[in-house]
Write a protein that holds these residues in place. Sequence first.
Motif, PDB file in Angstrom:
ATOM      1  N   LYS A   1       0.840  -1.191   0.000  1.00 20.59           N
ATOM      2  CA  LYS A   1       0.000   0.000   0.000  1.00 20.59           C
ATOM      3  C   LYS A   1       0.876   1.241   0.000  1.00 20.59           C
ATOM      4  O   LYS A   1       1.922   1.276   0.655  1.00 20.59           O
ATOM      5  CB  LYS A   1      -0.917   0.001   1.231  1.00 20.59           C
ATOM      6  N   ILE A   2       0.472   2.246  -0.743  1.00 21.65           N
ATOM      7  CA  ILE A   2       1.233   3.502  -0.806  1.00 21.65           C
ATOM      8  C   ILE A   2       1.048   4.266   0.498  1.00 21.65           C
ATOM      9  O   ILE A   2      -0.071   4.601   0.883  1.00 21.65           O
ATOM     10  CB  ILE A   2       0.765   4.367  -1.996  1.00 21.65           C
ATOM     11  N   GLU A   3       2.136   4.512   1.195  1.00 17.13           N
ATOM     12  CA  GLU A   3       2.080   5.257   2.448  1.00 17.13           C
ATOM     13  C   GLU A   3       2.301   6.749   2.225  1.00 17.13           C
ATOM     14  O   GLU A   3       1.671   7.582   2.863  1.00 17.13           O
ATOM     15  CB  GLU A   3       3.131   4.713   3.426  1.00 17.13           C
ATOM     16  N   ASP A   4       3.217   7.070   1.317  1.00 12.37           N
ATOM     17  CA  ASP A   4       3.523   8.466   1.002  1.00 12.37           C
ATOM     18  C   ASP A   4       3.205   8.692  -0.476  1.00 12.37           C
ATOM     19  O   ASP A   4       3.938   8.230  -1.355  1.00 12.37           O
ATOM     20  CB  ASP A   4       4.994   8.760   1.282  1.00 12.37           C
ATOM     21  N   VAL A   5       2.100   9.370  -0.757  1.00 10.74           N
ATOM     22  CA  VAL A   5       1.649   9.515  -2.147  1.00 10.74           C
ATOM     23  C   VAL A   5       2.601  10.358  -2.984  1.00 10.74           C
ATOM     24  O   VAL A   5       2.534  10.325  -4.220  1.00 10.74           O
ATOM     25  CB  VAL A   5       0.229  10.124  -2.210  1.00 10.74           C
ATOM     26  N   TYR A   6       3.474  11.119  -2.339  1.00 10.41           N
ATOM     27  CA  TYR A   6       4.391  11.980  -3.089  1.00 10.41           C
ATOM     28  C   TYR A   6       5.718  11.286  -3.405  1.00 10.41           C
ATOM     29  O   TYR A   6       6.546  11.841  -4.113  1.00 10.41           O
ATOM     30  CB  TYR A   6       4.654  13.273  -2.305  1.00 10.41           C
ATOM     31  N   HIS A   7       5.889  10.083  -2.876  1.00 12.19           N
ATOM     32  CA  HIS A   7       7.145   9.371  -3.114  1.00 12.19           C
ATOM     33  C   HIS A   7       6.868   7.886  -3.362  1.00 12.19           C
ATOM     34  O   HIS A   7       6.942   7.067  -2.445  1.00 12.19           O
ATOM     35  CB  HIS A   7       8.107   9.530  -1.928  1.00 12.19           C
ATOM     36  N   PHE A   8       6.527   7.577  -4.580  1.00  7.74           N
ATOM     37  CA  PHE A   8       6.396   6.178  -4.994  1.00  7.74           C
ATOM     38  C   PHE A   8       6.640   6.116  -6.501  1.00  7.74           C
ATOM     39  O   PHE A   8       6.501   7.112  -7.207  1.00  7.74           O
ATOM     40  CB  PHE A   8       5.013   5.616  -4.625  1.00  7.74           C
ATOM     41  N   ASP A   9       7.020   4.947  -6.974  1.00  8.54           N
ATOM     42  CA  ASP A   9       7.320   4.766  -8.397  1.00  8.54           C
ATOM     43  C   ASP A   9       6.074   4.307  -9.137  1.00  8.54           C
ATOM     44  O   ASP A   9       5.469   3.290  -8.778  1.00  8.54           O
ATOM     45  CB  ASP A   9       8.442   3.733  -8.582  1.00  8.54           C
ATOM     46  N   LYS A  10       5.710   5.044 -10.169  1.00  9.97           N
ATOM     47  CA  LYS A  10       4.600   4.621 -11.011  1.00  9.97           C
ATOM     48  C   LYS A  10       4.980   3.346 -11.755  1.00  9.97           C
ATOM     49  O   LYS A  10       6.149   3.119 -12.057  1.00  9.97           O
ATOM     50  CB  LYS A  10       4.246   5.714 -12.035  1.00  9.97           C
ATOM     51  N   TYR A  11       3.965   2.550 -12.043  1.00  9.34           N
ATOM     52  CA  TYR A  11       4.205   1.301 -12.756  1.00  9.34           C
ATOM     53  C   TYR A  11       4.712   1.590 -14.164  1.00  9.34           C
ATOM     54  O   TYR A  11       4.146   2.400 -14.895  1.00  9.34           O
ATOM     55  CB  TYR A  11       2.922   0.477 -12.840  1.00  9.34           C
ATOM     56  N   ASN A  12       5.793   0.915 -14.536  1.00  3.43           N
ATOM     57  CA  ASN A  12       6.364   1.071 -15.867  1.00  3.43           C
ATOM     58  C   ASN A  12       7.058  -0.229 -16.237  1.00  3.43           C
ATOM     59  O   ASN A  12       8.001  -0.645 -15.564  1.00  3.43           O
ATOM     60  CB  ASN A  12       7.364   2.231 -15.910  1.00  3.43           C
TER      61      ASN A  12
END
Length: 419
Positions: free
Chosen positions: A287-298
């Motif tokens: 689960k994303i905890e910090d929405v400003y620091h995660f890698d988008k799926y690519n």
Amino acid sequence: METYGKILLIAMPAFFVLVLFEKFWGVWKGQDTVPVTDMISSLSSGITNVTKDVLGLSIVVISYGWLFEKFSFFQIEASWLVYVIAFFALDFAGYWTHRIAHEYNIFWNNHIIHHSSEEFNLACALRQSISSIVKIFAVFLIPAALLGVPPQVIAVVAPLHLFAQFWYHTRHIGRMGFLEKIIVTPSHHRVHHAINPEYLDKNYGQIFIFWDKWFGTYQEEKPEIPAIYGVTRPVQTWNPIKINFMHLWLLIKDAWRAQKWSDKLKIWFMPLGWRPADVAQKYPVSKIEDVYHFDKYNSHLSQGMLFWSFCQLIVLLLLISYLFGNLAAIGTPGIFYYGGFVFLTVYAYSELMDRNPNAWVWELIKAVYAFYFVVTSGDWFDLNKFLPGSIYIFVGYLVISVGLSIWYSFRKIDFQLAN
């Protein structure tokens, strides 16, 4: 069925052109919001959704016609005012079905696909469900039935109401002045698609925004809080068929693993995201905890794979157009066999887009499935009669598709970032 198919023959090319326009507009303005892989996945989701709807692959628990027959107090003529009333009634019903989909575990599975993109663009508007097999939407149209709005009016207004929700899925239109107080605008809907804590589960309105203001779910877009898109449990795939059922699969596994029988039952009707404590501890999910620091799926596709995936999409759009334009001629059960090919095609090339090493197996299954009908009938649902010589093109496409899928599935190179 046939009428809706003919409507889609006009709507699909229009939506496709608008999606491409947004892509080129963004490139020209230096703000490209439509990555090619995301666009292909979104359009593929739209194809599966309209195929399911045209083929009638759903169960309506309560139909509007039945409600009208049992509960209408009046019998009114289909005047312009009745169409207006129907439009408002549909929007009221849409607000509540939309809100319920966000608030309860069992209903989120029907809606996760729409929020699964980590971008916000016109293409993601086409990410619509194939998992909503049981439909209860008509329950919320009881007020319209009481007022005596004829079923044929609802049948006309419903597609218009649905298509009118397309345009505001964009980041290229800012705030719209006084219209912000009346209708759902891109600004409002950017908030709705955002996973920022300040924006989460807000702005459920579909055409009119005042429902949110009246029922306490309104949130204004704030310049200092840029919207981050997606879902808090990232889907990590381009395969729209997988996305449609991944939440349901999680609920099934959690219900099976839960120790308490009460948890096995209530998990379905608890607020979205609720999991039994013992299951959540033993089987954590990402689960994303910090929405400003995660890698988008690519999935890091090469230019060649991107081009081939786009070609697959174009071929499927042509084939689905033939299906929708010839539903009566193909008939039953042919249209369902054709629909099976559509779903296999989407599954196969989206698995390749995910760089699944077994993607070639799905492509081979698709080809064998198609060849069965070609060999046994000497045609592809009379396509060759419609366009002489097309059967050879279709067979050639199947062979090339299998060959390229095997090539890309086993090719051992470093893929360049393509989008």
